[in-house]
Design a protein around this motif. Structure first.
Motif, PDB file in Angstrom:
ATOM      1  N   ALA A 176       0.828  -1.206   0.000  1.00 24.15           N
ATOM      2  CA  ALA A 176       0.000   0.000   0.000  1.00 24.15           C
ATOM      3  C   ALA A 176       0.861   1.254   0.000  1.00 24.15           C
ATOM      4  N   VAL A 177       1.932   1.236   0.768  1.00 22.25           N
ATOM      5  CA  VAL A 177       2.848   2.386   0.793  1.00 22.25           C
ATOM      6  C   VAL A 177       3.501   2.566  -0.578  1.00 22.25           C
ATOM      7  N   ILE A 178       3.905   1.470  -1.186  1.00 27.48           N
ATOM      8  CA  ILE A 178       4.502   1.544  -2.529  1.00 27.48           C
ATOM      9  C   ILE A 178       3.504   2.154  -3.507  1.00 27.48           C
ATOM     10  N   GLN A 179       2.249   1.734  -3.424  1.00 26.90           N
ATOM     11  CA  GLN A 179       1.229   2.246  -4.340  1.00 26.90           C
ATOM     12  C   GLN A 179       1.001   3.746  -4.161  1.00 26.90           C
ATOM     13  N   ILE A 180       0.951   4.213  -2.926  1.00 26.13           N
ATOM     14  CA  ILE A 180       0.695   5.647  -2.720  1.00 26.13           C
ATOM     15  C   ILE A 180       1.905   6.469  -3.146  1.00 26.13           C
ATOM     16  N   LYS A 181       3.103   5.924  -2.964  1.00 24.23           N
ATOM     17  CA  LYS A 181       4.315   6.633  -3.423  1.00 24.23           C
ATOM     18  C   LYS A 181       4.348   6.732  -4.948  1.00 24.23           C
ATOM     19  N   LYS A 182       3.730   5.770  -5.612  1.00 24.03           N
ATOM     20  CA  LYS A 182       3.621   5.809  -7.072  1.00 24.03           C
ATOM     21  C   LYS A 182       2.469   6.711  -7.523  1.00 24.03           C
ATOM     22  N   GLY A 183       1.692   7.210  -6.564  1.00 22.98           N
ATOM     23  CA  GLY A 183       0.563   8.075  -6.900  1.00 22.98           C
ATOM     24  C   GLY A 183      -0.719   7.331  -7.200  1.00 22.98           C
ATOM     25  N   ILE A 219      -0.357  11.472  10.168  1.00 20.52           N
ATOM     26  CA  ILE A 219      -0.568  10.392  11.140  1.00 20.52           C
ATOM     27  C   ILE A 219      -0.207   9.029  10.555  1.00 20.52           C
ATOM     28  N   ALA A 220      -0.332   8.880   9.232  1.00 15.65           N
ATOM     29  CA  ALA A 220       0.017   7.596   8.599  1.00 15.65           C
ATOM     30  C   ALA A 220       1.505   7.279   8.806  1.00 15.65           C
ATOM     31  N   ARG A 221       2.327   8.309   8.905  1.00 14.46           N
ATOM     32  CA  ARG A 221       3.764   8.092   9.155  1.00 14.46           C
ATOM     33  C   ARG A 221       4.016   7.477  10.530  1.00 14.46           C
ATOM     34  N   ILE A 222       3.082   7.675  11.443  1.00 13.50           N
ATOM     35  CA  ILE A 222       3.165   7.061  12.772  1.00 13.50           C
ATOM     36  C   ILE A 222       2.471   5.704  12.751  1.00 13.50           C
ATOM     37  N   THR A 223       1.301   5.651  12.139  1.00 17.26           N
ATOM     38  CA  THR A 223       0.483   4.438  12.124  1.00 17.26           C
ATOM     39  C   THR A 223       1.178   3.288  11.402  1.00 17.26           C
ATOM     40  N   PHE A 224       1.745   3.566  10.247  1.00 18.16           N
ATOM     41  CA  PHE A 224       2.340   2.506   9.423  1.00 18.16           C
ATOM     42  C   PHE A 224       3.383   1.670  10.168  1.00 18.16           C
ATOM     43  N   PHE A 254      -4.967   4.844  16.105  1.00 12.73           N
ATOM     44  CA  PHE A 254      -4.154   5.377  15.012  1.00 12.73           C
ATOM     45  C   PHE A 254      -4.716   4.946  13.653  1.00 12.73           C
ATOM     46  N   VAL A 255      -5.049   3.670  13.537  1.00 10.64           N
ATOM     47  CA  VAL A 255      -5.609   3.162  12.276  1.00 10.64           C
ATOM     48  C   VAL A 255      -6.923   3.861  11.972  1.00 10.64           C
ATOM     49  N   LEU A 256      -7.773   3.976  12.970  1.00  7.59           N
ATOM     50  CA  LEU A 256      -9.082   4.585  12.757  1.00  7.59           C
ATOM     51  C   LEU A 256      -8.975   6.070  12.402  1.00  7.59           C
ATOM     52  N   VAL A 257      -8.113   6.798  13.089  1.00  8.72           N
ATOM     53  CA  VAL A 257      -7.933   8.226  12.787  1.00  8.72           C
ATOM     54  C   VAL A 257      -7.340   8.396  11.391  1.00  8.72           C
ATOM     55  N   THR A 258      -6.362   7.563  11.067  1.00 12.13           N
ATOM     56  CA  THR A 258      -5.747   7.636   9.739  1.00 12.13           C
ATOM     57  C   THR A 258      -6.789   7.394   8.659  1.00 12.13           C
TER      58      THR A 258
END
Length: 191
Positions: free
Chosen positions: A61-68, A163-168, A144-148
Motif C-alpha cells: 500500500a505504501v509503494i502504491q501511494i508513493k507511485k501516486g 498520522i500515517a507516518r506514525i500508524t504505518f 491510530f488506524v481509525l484516525v488515519t
C-alpha cells in the motif's frame, strides 16, 4: 465545511468508543470458554498467515501511494483493515475454545518445570519482550488506524499523511511480530 466537521466529530466519538471497547471486549472474552466445543487448533496458523498477509499488503500500500496510485492504496488499506477484523475474530474464537499455550512447556502439561525453564534459558525474555510489545502496540494502534482512515475518508490528506507516518510502522510491527510470536510458540501447541 460544517458537514465535514460534524462527520469528523461523529467519527471521533466512534474512534474513542472502539479504541476502548475492542481491547476491553477482547480481555473479557479471554475469560469465556465455550463449553462442548473442541479446541480449534487449526486457527493459530490461519491468523498468523493473516498477520503475514497484512504486513505484506501494508508495504504494498505504501509503494502504491508513493507511485501516486491512490485508488489501489485505498483498496489495499481497506483490505488490511478487513484482515485485521478477521484476525481479531479468529483470535478470540481460538482463545474461547483453548487454554493459553505456555512458552517452553515441551511436555504440554501446562506447567513450566525447572528443566523446561532451563532449556529455554534467556530466550524466554526475547519471547516475552516481543509478545508484550506486540500486545500493547496492537491495542495502541487501534485509534491510530481509525484516525488515519477517517482523515483519508474526509479528504484531509495532509493530516492523513502526517498520522500515517506514525500508524504505518506501528501496524507493520504488530503484523510482523504476530507472525514471529506464532513461530516462537508453535512448538508448544498441543497436537
Amino acid at each position: 465545511m460544517e458537514a465535514i466537521e460534524k462527520k469528523e466529530k461523529l467519527y471521533n466519538r466512534w474512534i474513542i468508543i472502539l479504541s476502548i471497547a475492542i481491547p476491553v471486549a477482547v480481555a473479557l472474552l479471554f475469560t469465556v470458554r465455550i463449553p462442548g466445543v473442541a479446541r480449534l487448533g487449526f486457527l493459530p496458523p490461519i491468523y498468523a498467515a493473516i498477520n503475514g498477509l497484512t504486513a505484506v499488503l501494508l508495504i504494498f500500500a505504501v509503494i502504491q501511494i508513493k507511485k501516486g496510485n491512490r485508488i489501489a492504496h485505498e483498496k489495499i488499506m481497506k483490505t488490511c483493515i478487513g484482515l485485521s477484523v478477521v484476525f481479531l475474530v479468529l483470535y478470540v474464537v481460538y482463545h474461547a475454545t483453548s487454554d493459553s499455550t505456555m512458552f517452553g512447556d515441551t511436555n504440554l502439561d501446562g506447567v513450566l518445570s525447572d528443566a523446561e525453564n532451563a532449556s529455554i534459558g534467556s530466550f524466554k525474555y526475547l519471547y516475552y519482550f516481543i509478545l508484550i510489545s506486540h500486545i500493547l502496540l496492537s491495542i495502541g494502534v487501534i485509534p491510530f488506524v481509525l484516525v488515519t482512515y477517517v482523515r483519508a475518508t474526509l479528504g484531509k490528506f495532509k493530516l492523513h499523511r502526517k498520522i500515517a507516518r506514525i500508524t504505518f510502522p506501528i501496524w507493520l510491527y504488530v503484523a510482523v511480530t504476530g507472525v514471529v510470536v506464532y513461530f516462537m510458540i508453535f512448538p508448544y501447541y498441543p497436537a
